[in-house]
Design an enzyme around this catalytic site. Structure first.
Site, PDB file in Angstrom:
ATOM      1  N   LYS A  39      53.061  18.673  40.063  1.00 10.54           N
ATOM      2  CA  LYS A  39      52.107  17.835  38.803  1.00 10.54           C
ATOM      3  C   LYS A  39      53.219  16.788  38.588  1.00 10.54           C
ATOM      4  CE  LYS A  39      54.032  21.502  35.863  1.00 10.54           C
ATOM      5  NZ  LYS A  39      53.832  22.754  34.893  1.00 10.54           N
ATOM      6  N   TYR A 250      71.801  -5.821  21.441  1.00 11.53           N
ATOM      7  CA  TYR A 250      71.361  -5.877  20.430  1.00 11.53           C
ATOM      8  C   TYR A 250      71.943  -5.057  19.182  1.00 11.53           C
ATOM      9  CZ  TYR A 250      67.028  -7.412  22.934  1.00 11.53           C
ATOM     10  OH  TYR A 250      66.195  -7.921  23.684  1.00 11.53           O
TER      11      TYR A 250
HETATM   12  C1  LIG Z   1      54.772  23.574  35.328  1.00 11.16           C
HETATM   13  C2  LIG Z   1      54.369  24.849  35.830  1.00 11.16           C
HETATM   14  C3  LIG Z   1      55.241  25.580  36.599  1.00 11.16           C
HETATM   15  C4  LIG Z   1      56.580  24.941  37.232  1.00 11.16           C
HETATM   16  O1  LIG Z   1      57.523  25.477  35.933  1.00 11.16           O
HETATM   17  P1  LIG Z   1      59.099  24.974  36.094  1.00 11.16           P
HETATM   18  O2  LIG Z   1      59.619  25.614  35.002  1.00 11.16           O
HETATM   19  O3  LIG Z   1      59.184  23.510  36.414  1.00 11.16           O
HETATM   20  O4  LIG Z   1      59.623  25.839  37.490  1.00 11.16           O
HETATM   21  C5  LIG Z   1      54.592  26.796  37.060  1.00 11.16           C
HETATM   22  N1  LIG Z   1      53.545  27.233  36.551  1.00 11.16           N
HETATM   23  C6  LIG Z   1      52.851  26.791  35.706  1.00 11.16           C
HETATM   24  C7  LIG Z   1      51.602  27.476  35.217  1.00 11.16           C
HETATM   25  C8  LIG Z   1      53.208  25.454  35.201  1.00 11.16           C
HETATM   26  O5  LIG Z   1      52.455  24.698  34.080  1.00 11.16           O
END
Ligand SMILES: *Cc1c(COP(=O)(O)O)cnc(C)c1O
Length: 345
Positions: A39, A250
């Site tokens: 994702k 800045y």
């Molecule tokens: C993002 C996510 C993961 C991965 O989690 P990490 O902590 O990055 O390993 C696994 N399962 C679900 C449902 C997620 O939303």
């Protein structure tokens, strides 16, 4: 038109480290297998660069959050390999899953009904065991809308796996086991990266690492096993001399106490190097080059005293060991990856 010159900042990806991390997490997921959370454009590192590496290393199950993330993933994967974590909340989204063949994660009775009404088919089911975000409550699982589902993977998500010894994690494990005994399913999946590190009893059939694939270390049991993947680097676009008493940037927050040589690197907060990096250092030719003054949108000024040979066009890297960078900036390891900007080459 001639092509534009290469960018003056780049994100070097160690694809060998990415493949190594997946294999290490897969080995820790026995007797199950590791999938991969891809994702948010593979946590900001670029889906087109990362997914082929993960696929070729052996990953078969991939997780995106949004429906908009399906098309990019389909460039590299078969539809049944792609799970959409947010699930469908409109008939349009359910129809899109049917048309593409990707697997929705069903998170509520509403989503279950929508999926069945759209024609149904194999799906995943998220059960909430305590995080209170997405997922059905265990007491909802007896509903007839659930009985009609063809459940591939039964999923739950841990809230506190990055706190070793957490009582919450133990409660979630027990609750998930109870749900698995109750509902027919093909596979079960509980662990994210930190969950994998929590012990073999968290592996079930499939794990869902994200952060640790990309170099994050959310649990001490992963230290030493996970390699850094992302390395931001920027070119020096100017070198100048400061006289004693002159200020930098800045709000003039740095004043030179002596004559000194400084460099301007082509990277700033628009690239995700937020002002919480203040006081950090770049690195070049084995030397630490401290940041001076305030971080600008497109530039950071660094002290070149330790590396007097550096000139315009040379490159410096920002040390991006995630646990270390997180301790310095106060940003989470997740934020350090996902806020990296889009100007990197
Ligand atoms: C993002 C996510 C993961 C991965 O989690 P990490 O902590 O990055 O390993 C696994 N399962 C679900 C449902 C997620 O939303």
């Amino acid at each position: 038109m001639i092509p534009p010159p290469p960018p003056t900042l780049r994100l070097r990806l160690d694809t060998g480290a990415l493949a190594h991390n997946w294999r290490a997490l897969d080995a820790m997921s026995r007797p199950g297998r590791a999938g991969a959370a891809i994702k948010a454009d593979c946590y900001g590192l670029g889906l087109d660069r990362c997914v082929p590496v993960l696929r070729d290393a052996g990953a078969r199950d991939f997780f995106v959050a949004h429906w908009q993330e399906v098309m990019p993933a389909l460039r590299h994967l078969a539809p049944e390999q792609i799970a959409v974590l947010h699930g469908p909340i409109t008939a349009g989204e359910a129809g899109y899953a049917r048309a593409t063949g990707v697997r929705p994660v069903i998170n509520s009775l509403l989503q279950a009904r929508l999926w069945t009404q759209s024609g149904g088919g194999p799906c995943h089911l998220m059960v909430d065991t305590g995080i209170n975000r997405l997922g059905l409550r265990p007491e909802e699982l007896g509903d007839s809308a659930i009985a009609e589902l063809e459940i591939d993977t039964l999923i739950s998500h841990l809230a506190c796996a990055d706190e070793p010894g957490s009582a919450m994690t133990a409660r979630q494990l027990a609750a998930f086991r109870a749900v698995c005994a109750l509902l027919p399913h093909r596979r079960a999946s509980l662990a994210n990266s930190a969950g994998i590190a929590s012990g073999a009893e968290f592996a079930f059939d499939l794990t869902r690492p994200g952060l640790a694939l990309y170099g994050g270390v959310p649990h001490p049991a992963l230290a030493g096993n996970i390699r850094q993947v992302a390395q931001p680097e920027a070119a020096l676009i100017a070198v100048r001399k400061l006289a004693a008493g002159e200020t930098v940037g800045y709000n003039a927050t740095f004043t030179a106490s002596r004559e000194m040589r400084v460099g301007i690197v082509s990277m700033g907060y628009a690239d995700g190097i937020l002002r919480s990096w203040r006081g950090g250092a770049f690195r070049a030719q084995g030397c630490a080059l401290p940041m001076l003054g305030t971080i600008s949108m497109d530039m950071i000024v660094i002290d070149l005293t330790a590396a007097p040979e550096l000139v315009e066009g040379d490159w410096a890297e920002l040390p991006y060991d995630l646990p270390h960078a997180s301790a310095h900036t106060g940003l989470s390891q997740y934020e350090l990856l996902t806020t990296l900007g889009r100007r990197f080459g």
